[in-house]
Design an enzyme around this catalytic site. Structure first.
Site, PDB file in Angstrom:
ATOM      1  N   ILE A 351       0.837  -1.202   0.000  1.00 25.55           N
ATOM      2  CA  ILE A 351       0.000   0.000   0.000  1.00 25.55           C
ATOM      3  C   ILE A 351       0.877   1.259   0.000  1.00 25.55           C
ATOM      4  CG2 ILE A 351      -1.602   1.331   1.484  1.00 25.55           C
ATOM      5  CD1 ILE A 351      -3.007  -1.357   2.082  1.00 25.55           C
ATOM      6  N   GLU A 377      10.936 -18.989  19.576  1.00 23.59           N
ATOM      7  CA  GLU A 377      10.122 -19.925  20.389  1.00 23.59           C
ATOM      8  C   GLU A 377       9.538 -21.051  19.530  1.00 23.59           C
ATOM      9  OE1 GLU A 377      10.984 -19.100  23.015  1.00 23.59           O
ATOM     10  OE2 GLU A 377      10.645 -17.008  23.555  1.00 23.59           O
ATOM     11  N   GLU A 381       6.829 -24.715  11.521  1.00 22.33           N
ATOM     12  CA  GLU A 381       6.778 -26.179  11.338  1.00 22.33           C
ATOM     13  C   GLU A 381       6.705 -26.873  12.700  1.00 22.33           C
ATOM     14  OE1 GLU A 381       8.973 -24.160   9.651  1.00 22.33           O
ATOM     15  OE2 GLU A 381       7.745 -24.294   7.837  1.00 22.33           O
TER      16      GLU A 381
HETATM   17  C1  FAD Z   1      17.142 -13.155  16.433  1.00 19.94           C
HETATM   18  C2  FAD Z   1      17.082 -14.494  17.103  1.00 19.94           C
HETATM   19  C3  FAD Z   1      16.983 -14.555  18.493  1.00 19.94           C
HETATM   20  C4  FAD Z   1      16.950 -15.802  19.131  1.00 19.94           C
HETATM   21  N1  FAD Z   1      16.939 -15.852  20.510  1.00 19.94           N
HETATM   22  C5  FAD Z   1      17.090 -17.054  21.129  1.00 19.94           C
HETATM   23  C6  FAD Z   1      17.234 -17.118  22.552  1.00 19.94           C
HETATM   24  O1  FAD Z   1      17.158 -16.107  23.255  1.00 19.94           O
HETATM   25  N2  FAD Z   1      17.474 -18.330  23.118  1.00 19.94           N
HETATM   26  C7  FAD Z   1      17.546 -19.472  22.385  1.00 19.94           C
HETATM   27  O2  FAD Z   1      17.756 -20.546  22.954  1.00 19.94           O
HETATM   28  N3  FAD Z   1      17.386 -19.448  21.026  1.00 19.94           N
HETATM   29  C8  FAD Z   1      17.168 -18.263  20.390  1.00 19.94           C
HETATM   30  N4  FAD Z   1      17.035 -18.220  19.019  1.00 19.94           N
HETATM   31  C9  FAD Z   1      17.149 -19.468  18.257  1.00 19.94           C
HETATM   32  C10 FAD Z   1      15.809 -19.949  17.731  1.00 19.94           C
HETATM   33  O3  FAD Z   1      15.039 -20.442  18.797  1.00 19.94           O
HETATM   34  C11 FAD Z   1      16.111 -21.009  16.653  1.00 19.94           C
HETATM   35  O4  FAD Z   1      16.676 -20.336  15.562  1.00 19.94           O
HETATM   36  C12 FAD Z   1      14.854 -21.741  16.240  1.00 19.94           C
HETATM   37  O5  FAD Z   1      14.403 -22.594  17.263  1.00 19.94           O
HETATM   38  C13 FAD Z   1      15.102 -22.596  14.981  1.00 19.94           C
HETATM   39  O6  FAD Z   1      16.229 -23.393  15.136  1.00 19.94           O
HETATM   40  P1  FAD Z   1      17.363 -23.432  14.004  1.00 19.94           P
HETATM   41  O7  FAD Z   1      17.680 -22.015  13.638  1.00 19.94           O
HETATM   42  O8  FAD Z   1      18.456 -24.272  14.490  1.00 19.94           O
HETATM   43  O9  FAD Z   1      16.667 -24.094  12.772  1.00 19.94           O
HETATM   44  P2  FAD Z   1      16.567 -25.685  12.528  1.00 19.94           P
HETATM   45  O10 FAD Z   1      16.056 -26.354  13.727  1.00 19.94           O
HETATM   46  O11 FAD Z   1      17.853 -26.145  11.961  1.00 19.94           O
HETATM   47  O12 FAD Z   1      15.445 -25.710  11.398  1.00 19.94           O
HETATM   48  C14 FAD Z   1      15.729 -25.371  10.033  1.00 19.94           C
HETATM   49  C15 FAD Z   1      14.430 -25.535   9.231  1.00 19.94           C
HETATM   50  O13 FAD Z   1      13.971 -26.882   9.294  1.00 19.94           O
HETATM   51  C16 FAD Z   1      12.662 -26.935   9.829  1.00 19.94           C
HETATM   52  N5  FAD Z   1      12.529 -28.119  10.671  1.00 19.94           N
HETATM   53  C17 FAD Z   1      13.349 -28.499  11.684  1.00 19.94           C
HETATM   54  N6  FAD Z   1      12.912 -29.655  12.230  1.00 19.94           N
HETATM   55  C18 FAD Z   1      11.783 -29.981  11.564  1.00 19.94           C
HETATM   56  C19 FAD Z   1      10.838 -31.058  11.671  1.00 19.94           C
HETATM   57  N7  FAD Z   1      10.959 -32.020  12.606  1.00 19.94           N
HETATM   58  N8  FAD Z   1       9.806 -31.090  10.804  1.00 19.94           N
HETATM   59  C20 FAD Z   1       9.652 -30.114   9.874  1.00 19.94           C
HETATM   60  N9  FAD Z   1      10.504 -29.079   9.724  1.00 19.94           N
HETATM   61  C21 FAD Z   1      11.541 -29.010  10.555  1.00 19.94           C
HETATM   62  C22 FAD Z   1      12.496 -25.654  10.628  1.00 19.94           C
HETATM   63  O14 FAD Z   1      11.125 -25.291  10.768  1.00 19.94           O
HETATM   64  C23 FAD Z   1      13.276 -24.675   9.773  1.00 19.94           C
HETATM   65  O15 FAD Z   1      12.458 -24.261   8.693  1.00 19.94           O
HETATM   66  C24 FAD Z   1      16.987 -16.996  18.362  1.00 19.94           C
HETATM   67  C25 FAD Z   1      17.040 -16.917  16.963  1.00 19.94           C
HETATM   68  C26 FAD Z   1      17.083 -15.689  16.326  1.00 19.94           C
HETATM   69  C27 FAD Z   1      17.164 -15.647  14.835  1.00 19.94           C
END
Ligand code: FAD
Length: 397
Positions: A351, A377, A381
């Protein structure tokens, strides 16, 4: 502009708290957010004012010096703060989760040690589960705590993505310990680790390397954490319950999901407010763009999404406040609100035409902040996994 995201059935106290926060956001946060965000500056003045308002102790019981408010009150305040600037809501989010976990699972000694200072914001909490190789798969945590013959644990490993990692002074960290359990998640222990705020080796064996550079959600520090033989005492184990860390942290994450959905509601509401104003100011083909049905319909869609997300968020918070399990409701609220937030910020961006791409307009910031809500959190997925698992169990043939 308060037609949307209203909540029926609030007490006078709740209404007063939420409207005080809303005024504060309009006065102190919205006018400063763009500049602080673009310079990636920590919003110290805003944080100090939030301390004075008692926001760090909003949900901490009165006996420990907090306001003893409900999850719903907390979530409505977060919605308001995120409407102003999502990073500000991030400052209190991990603090709130850690305080909640100590209230639910801490020993009396831990409650006395931490909650009064958390209520004033003197101690600020961070929450650490993720590691470089894992986020969703929490049970795969590699950071290890090895019991020492003289007592306590020596912790070694690398943590990733700590929101408030540098500015906090208390980290709830999930660590693998050897409890001899055959299920990996039963070998996880939550530690309450006090440290000075700052970067570098802030305590023996505990290093916070520096701020991670991010797409959005700026101003607030997101960091790594390296443990290298850091010594934690037995009293630092949450609830004095080794092996119970997974369940304790998941309890924290569950209320955290209501919090993230509240943030998504706030960001989406702001995107709508910007769009509905711009659509009446900008004219094309001889009339305000709001008079083109294509734009008016987008406004209708956006408002409906804002309203639906708000109602689900409120429902999830109220369910938790009533003492019921809310894993499905919190998962649904988080999933819907974050996906809608992406859609609503996109629609608002469209917009705004070319100006949506300009750094002078707020919508570009909301566009960069919204994607984080799909991840924090638990990703969408993971929410769908929780929702479907529970429903398939309940509706089992
Ligand atoms: C800015 C920021 C702040 C954050 N702050 C915190 C914090 O304060 N404390 C903390 O502990 N963490 C924190 N996180 C981490 C965040 O919780 C994780 O990034 C999130 O849980 C996803 O984990 P990952 O990045 O390892 O992705 P992965 O777990 O590697 O997942 C990668 C992709 O695969 C998909 N996937 C994974 N498993 C499955 C499944 N079984 N079935 C289908 N799809 C799946 C996911 O949905 C995603 O699309 C933060 C992240 C960011 C970016």
């Amino acid at each position: 502009m308060t037609r949307l995201a209203q909540t029926v059935g609030l007490t006078d106290v709740q209404r007063e708290i939420v409207s005080t926060v809303r005024d504060f956001v309009d006065r102190e946060i919205i006018p400063n957010a763009q500049e602080l965000e673009h310079s990636d500056t920590y919003p110290q003045q805003i944080v100090d004012a939030m301390r004075e308002m008692g926001l760090f102790g909003l949900m901490i019981d009165e006996e420990y010096g907090g306001l003893g408010e409900s999850l719903l009150t907390y979530a409505l305040c977060v919605e308001e703060l995120a409407r102003g600037w999502m990073s500000v809501s991030g400052v209190i989010n991990t603090h709130f989760i850690v305080a909640y976990m100590i209230r639910q699972h801490g020993t009396d000694e831990q409650k006395q040690r931490f909650l009064p200072r958390m209520a004033t914001g003197e101690i600020r909490g961070a929450f650490s589960m993720s590691e470089p190789e894992l986020g969703s798969d929490v049970a795969a945590i590699r950071t290890r705590g090895v019991r020492r013959p003289e007592g306590g644990y020596a912790i070694t490993g690398q943590k990733m993505w700590l929101t408030n990692g540098g500015s906090s002074s208390l980290i709830a960290a999930l660590v693998k310990t050897d409890e001899g359990a055959d299920k990996p998640h039963r070998n996880l222990t939550a530690f309450l680790i006090e440290k000075p705020p700052g970067f570098g080796e802030v305590a023996a064996g505990l290093t916070i390397p520096g701020k991670l550079d991010k797409l959005g959600y700026k101003g607030i520090d997101t960091t790594e954490l390296i443990f290298d033989g850091y010594v934690a005492s037995d009293d630092d184990v949450l609830g004095n319950a080794p092996g119970r860390g997974f369940a304790q942290m998941m309890d924290g994450v569950e209320v955290g999901r209501v919090n993230v959905s509240a943030r998504a509601c706030g960001v989406a509401l702001r995107a709508f407010e910007l769009a509905v104003r711009y659509a009446q100011q900008r004219s094309t083909f001889g009339k305000p763009i709001a008079d083109h049905q294509a734009i008016a319909f987008q406004l209708a869609e956006m408002a409906t999404k804002v309203e639906a997300a708000h109602l689900m968020m409120v429902n999830a918070a109220r369910l938790k406040d009533s003492g019921e399990r809310n894993d499905v409701a919190a998962g649904m609220a988080k999933y819907l609100a974050s996906e809608y937030c992406i859609e609503v910020t996109q629609q608002s961006f469209r917009i705004h035409g070319g100006y949506g791409y300009s750094k002078e307009y707020e919508i570009e910031r909301l566009m960069r902040d919204a994607p984080f809500l799909l991840i924090g959190e638990g990703t969408s997925e993971i929410q769908k996994t929780i929702i479907s698992k529970n429903l398939l169990h309940e509706y089992r043939l």
